[in-house]
Design a protein around this motif. Structure first.
Motif, PDB file in Angstrom:
ATOM      1  N   LEU A   4      25.701  12.832  -6.945  1.00 53.81           N
ATOM      2  CA  LEU A   4      24.875  11.608  -6.292  1.00 53.81           C
ATOM      3  C   LEU A   4      24.520  10.404  -7.299  1.00 53.81           C
ATOM      4  O   LEU A   4      24.525   9.196  -6.939  1.00 53.81           O
ATOM      5  CB  LEU A   4      23.867  12.166  -5.747  1.00 53.81           C
ATOM      6  CG  LEU A   4      23.803  13.222  -4.609  1.00 53.81           C
ATOM      7  CD1 LEU A   4      22.563  13.395  -3.834  1.00 53.81           C
ATOM      8  CD2 LEU A   4      24.493  12.113  -3.387  1.00 53.81           C
ATOM      9  N   ASP A   5      24.545  10.728  -8.513  1.00 52.63           N
ATOM     10  CA  ASP A   5      24.215   9.823  -9.673  1.00 52.63           C
ATOM     11  C   ASP A   5      25.490   8.930 -10.129  1.00 52.63           C
ATOM     12  O   ASP A   5      25.452   7.890 -10.965  1.00 52.63           O
ATOM     13  CB  ASP A   5      23.430  10.299 -10.628  1.00 52.63           C
ATOM     14  CG  ASP A   5      24.155  11.573 -11.381  1.00 52.63           C
ATOM     15  OD1 ASP A   5      25.140  12.142 -10.703  1.00 52.63           O
ATOM     16  OD2 ASP A   5      23.781  11.779 -12.560  1.00 52.63           O
ATOM     17  N   ASP A   6      26.658   9.663  -9.783  1.00 49.88           N
ATOM     18  CA  ASP A   6      27.867   9.076 -10.104  1.00 49.88           C
ATOM     19  C   ASP A   6      28.421   8.430  -8.871  1.00 49.88           C
ATOM     20  O   ASP A   6      29.379   9.105  -8.339  1.00 49.88           O
ATOM     21  CB  ASP A   6      28.640  10.094 -10.931  1.00 49.88           C
ATOM     22  CG  ASP A   6      30.221   9.693 -11.773  1.00 49.88           C
ATOM     23  OD1 ASP A   6      30.351   8.298 -11.291  1.00 49.88           O
ATOM     24  OD2 ASP A   6      30.984  10.328 -11.742  1.00 49.88           O
ATOM     25  N   ARG A   7      28.357   7.025  -8.461  1.00 47.90           N
ATOM     26  CA  ARG A   7      28.805   6.521  -7.372  1.00 47.90           C
ATOM     27  C   ARG A   7      30.222   6.621  -7.168  1.00 47.90           C
ATOM     28  O   ARG A   7      30.757   7.016  -5.970  1.00 47.90           O
ATOM     29  CB  ARG A   7      28.274   4.990  -7.268  1.00 47.90           C
ATOM     30  CG  ARG A   7      26.778   4.824  -7.212  1.00 47.90           C
ATOM     31  CD  ARG A   7      26.371   5.190  -5.826  1.00 47.90           C
ATOM     32  NE  ARG A   7      24.881   4.797  -5.648  1.00 47.90           N
ATOM     33  CZ  ARG A   7      24.117   5.396  -4.915  1.00 47.90           C
ATOM     34  NH1 ARG A   7      24.878   5.698  -3.790  1.00 47.90           N
ATOM     35  NH2 ARG A   7      22.772   5.097  -4.767  1.00 47.90           N
ATOM     36  N   PRO A   8      31.166   6.173  -8.226  1.00 49.83           N
ATOM     37  CA  PRO A   8      32.439   6.299  -8.041  1.00 49.83           C
ATOM     38  C   PRO A   8      32.949   7.842  -7.587  1.00 49.83           C
ATOM     39  O   PRO A   8      33.846   7.895  -6.712  1.00 49.83           O
ATOM     40  CB  PRO A   8      33.089   5.872  -9.248  1.00 49.83           C
ATOM     41  CG  PRO A   8      32.064   5.074 -10.061  1.00 49.83           C
ATOM     42  CD  PRO A   8      30.759   5.623  -9.428  1.00 49.83           C
ATOM     43  N   PHE A   9      32.620   8.792  -8.536  1.00 54.87           N
ATOM     44  CA  PHE A   9      32.961  10.091  -7.880  1.00 54.87           C
ATOM     45  C   PHE A   9      32.506  10.531  -6.791  1.00 54.87           C
ATOM     46  O   PHE A   9      33.239  11.181  -5.885  1.00 54.87           O
ATOM     47  CB  PHE A   9      32.560  10.992  -9.223  1.00 54.87           C
ATOM     48  CG  PHE A   9      33.062  12.447  -9.026  1.00 54.87           C
ATOM     49  CD1 PHE A   9      34.524  12.625  -9.209  1.00 54.87           C
ATOM     50  CD2 PHE A   9      32.454  13.402  -8.218  1.00 54.87           C
ATOM     51  CE1 PHE A   9      35.043  13.827  -9.267  1.00 54.87           C
ATOM     52  CE2 PHE A   9      32.906  14.737  -8.181  1.00 54.87           C
ATOM     53  CZ  PHE A   9      34.299  14.933  -8.688  1.00 54.87           C
ATOM     54  N   LEU A  10      31.241  10.239  -6.161  1.00 57.75           N
ATOM     55  CA  LEU A  10      30.737  10.296  -4.980  1.00 57.75           C
ATOM     56  C   LEU A  10      31.693   9.699  -4.094  1.00 57.75           C
ATOM     57  O   LEU A  10      32.019  10.582  -2.988  1.00 57.75           O
ATOM     58  CB  LEU A  10      29.289   9.835  -4.768  1.00 57.75           C
ATOM     59  CG  LEU A  10      28.701   9.857  -3.604  1.00 57.75           C
ATOM     60  CD1 LEU A  10      28.289  11.307  -3.220  1.00 57.75           C
ATOM     61  CD2 LEU A  10      27.047   9.013  -3.673  1.00 57.75           C
ATOM     62  N   LEU A  11      32.069   8.593  -3.862  1.00 60.06           N
ATOM     63  CA  LEU A  11      33.020   7.945  -3.006  1.00 60.06           C
ATOM     64  C   LEU A  11      34.186   8.710  -3.144  1.00 60.06           C
ATOM     65  O   LEU A  11      34.758   9.026  -1.726  1.00 60.06           O
ATOM     66  CB  LEU A  11      33.412   6.606  -3.495  1.00 60.06           C
ATOM     67  CG  LEU A  11      34.189   5.831  -2.746  1.00 60.06           C
ATOM     68  CD1 LEU A  11      33.493   5.653  -1.128  1.00 60.06           C
ATOM     69  CD2 LEU A  11      34.373   4.265  -2.974  1.00 60.06           C
ATOM     70  N   LEU A  12      34.896   9.032  -4.013  1.00 55.93           N
ATOM     71  CA  LEU A  12      35.895   9.545  -3.967  1.00 55.93           C
ATOM     72  C   LEU A  12      36.009  10.973  -3.560  1.00 55.93           C
ATOM     73  O   LEU A  12      36.831  11.377  -2.695  1.00 55.93           O
ATOM     74  CB  LEU A  12      36.930   9.870  -5.291  1.00 55.93           C
ATOM     75  CG  LEU A  12      37.310   8.522  -6.084  1.00 55.93           C
ATOM     76  CD1 LEU A  12      37.876   8.601  -7.455  1.00 55.93           C
ATOM     77  CD2 LEU A  12      38.262   7.946  -5.130  1.00 55.93           C
ATOM     78  N   ALA A  13      35.049  11.880  -3.912  1.00 55.46           N
ATOM     79  CA  ALA A  13      34.695  13.173  -3.339  1.00 55.46           C
ATOM     80  C   ALA A  13      34.553  13.090  -2.070  1.00 55.46           C
ATOM     81  O   ALA A  13      34.861  14.009  -1.020  1.00 55.46           O
ATOM     82  CB  ALA A  13      33.573  13.830  -4.112  1.00 55.46           C
ATOM     83  N   GLY A  14      33.840  12.146  -1.574  1.00 57.34           N
ATOM     84  CA  GLY A  14      33.391  11.866   0.056  1.00 57.34           C
ATOM     85  C   GLY A  14      34.505  11.739   0.992  1.00 57.34           C
ATOM     86  O   GLY A  14      34.638  12.220   1.759  1.00 57.34           O
ATOM     87  N   ILE A  15      35.325  10.994   0.411  1.00 58.94           N
ATOM     88  CA  ILE A  15      36.611  10.516   1.066  1.00 58.94           C
ATOM     89  C   ILE A  15      37.356  11.445   1.152  1.00 58.94           C
ATOM     90  O   ILE A  15      38.317  11.892   2.323  1.00 58.94           O
ATOM     91  CB  ILE A  15      37.285   9.185   0.246  1.00 58.94           C
ATOM     92  CG1 ILE A  15      36.743   7.839   0.667  1.00 58.94           C
ATOM     93  CG2 ILE A  15      38.876   9.194   0.972  1.00 58.94           C
ATOM     94  CD1 ILE A  15      37.180   6.850  -0.281  1.00 58.94           C
ATOM     95  N   ALA A  16      37.629  12.513   0.109  1.00 57.33           N
ATOM     96  CA  ALA A  16      38.542  13.591   0.160  1.00 57.33           C
ATOM     97  C   ALA A  16      37.970  14.639   1.080  1.00 57.33           C
ATOM     98  O   ALA A  16      38.693  15.145   1.761  1.00 57.33           O
ATOM     99  CB  ALA A  16      38.807  14.205  -1.358  1.00 57.33           C
ATOM    100  N   ALA A  17      36.677  14.938   0.974  1.00 63.94           N
ATOM    101  CA  ALA A  17      36.157  15.902   1.901  1.00 63.94           C
ATOM    102  C   ALA A  17      36.243  15.300   3.373  1.00 63.94           C
ATOM    103  O   ALA A  17      36.450  16.221   4.240  1.00 63.94           O
ATOM    104  CB  ALA A  17      34.702  15.901   1.761  1.00 63.94           C
ATOM    105  N   ALA A  18      36.140  13.891   3.670  1.00 68.02           N
ATOM    106  CA  ALA A  18      36.243  13.634   5.015  1.00 68.02           C
ATOM    107  C   ALA A  18      37.742  13.691   5.631  1.00 68.02           C
ATOM    108  O   ALA A  18      38.015  14.111   6.463  1.00 68.02           O
ATOM    109  CB  ALA A  18      35.791  12.095   5.268  1.00 68.02           C
ATOM    110  N   GLY A  19      38.716  13.526   4.479  1.00 69.39           N
ATOM    111  CA  GLY A  19      40.257  13.435   4.954  1.00 69.39           C
ATOM    112  C   GLY A  19      40.679  14.772   5.198  1.00 69.39           C
ATOM    113  O   GLY A  19      41.065  15.219   6.071  1.00 69.39           O
ATOM    114  N   LEU A  20      40.177  15.784   4.202  1.00 65.34           N
ATOM    115  CA  LEU A  20      40.480  17.240   4.425  1.00 65.34           C
ATOM    116  C   LEU A  20      40.010  17.777   5.721  1.00 65.34           C
ATOM    117  O   LEU A  20      40.473  18.726   6.452  1.00 65.34           O
ATOM    118  CB  LEU A  20      40.131  17.986   3.238  1.00 65.34           C
ATOM    119  CG  LEU A  20      41.084  17.635   1.942  1.00 65.34           C
ATOM    120  CD1 LEU A  20      40.424  18.470   0.849  1.00 65.34           C
ATOM    121  CD2 LEU A  20      42.556  18.535   2.144  1.00 65.34           C
TER     122      LEU A  20
END
Length: 147
Positions: A39-55
């Motif tokens: 949660l404290d690393d915004r770019p990684f949070l965004l990428l991980a969130g997009i990957a989770a949603a896509g999968l």
């Protein structure tokens, strides 16, 4: 009959393997957990969130429409869009073929079911078996329908 599910008479279904659905869902959960832990690393949070949603979306499609192709003497039923289905009589199928391409180190093989107004593409991951085997079985069912 590897991968596909045989049915009574001259009907056949090809479906996404359960292990593949479980793998996609598990990966979606793993990426969601990574997102929560970062949660404290915004770019990684965004990428991980997009990957989770896509999968997650891909896994949900596999649950909603596990059978990608079904065929019998009357025709073929294919998945269209996200999880819709379309019944196509054999008389409307203009071509059944396997498209193979090799680029660099990547080799792709797709089953193509063509009608006058659409082209439906399926991989071995959609069918649960080699697309050449599925194409041969579809041709057999189509030929029996013509007689």
């Amino acid at each position: 009959m590897s991968g596909g599910t045989g049915m009574a008479g001259d009907e056949r279904r090809w479906r996404v393997p359960v292990a593949q659905v479980v793998l996609k869902a598990g990966a979606a959960v793993a990426f969601a957990l990574l997102a929560v832990l970062s949660l404290d690393d915004r770019p990684f949070l965004l990428l991980a969130g997009i990957a989770a949603a896509g999968l997650g979306a891909l896994a949900l499609r596999d649950v909603l429409a596990p059978v990608r192709v079904a065929a019998d003497a009357g025709g073929v039923t294919v998945v269209t869009g996200y999880a819709g289905r379309r019944r196509v009589p054999w008389s409307s199928v203009t071509a059944l073929r396997v498209d193979e391409r090799q680029r660099l180190l990547l080799h792709t093989r797709l089953l193509e079911i063509e009608t006058a107004d659409d082209l439906h593409l399926f991989s071995a991951f959609d069918l649960g078996e080699d697309v050449r085997d599925a194409a041969a079985e579809l041709e057999r069912l189509r030929a029996r329908a013509d007689h």
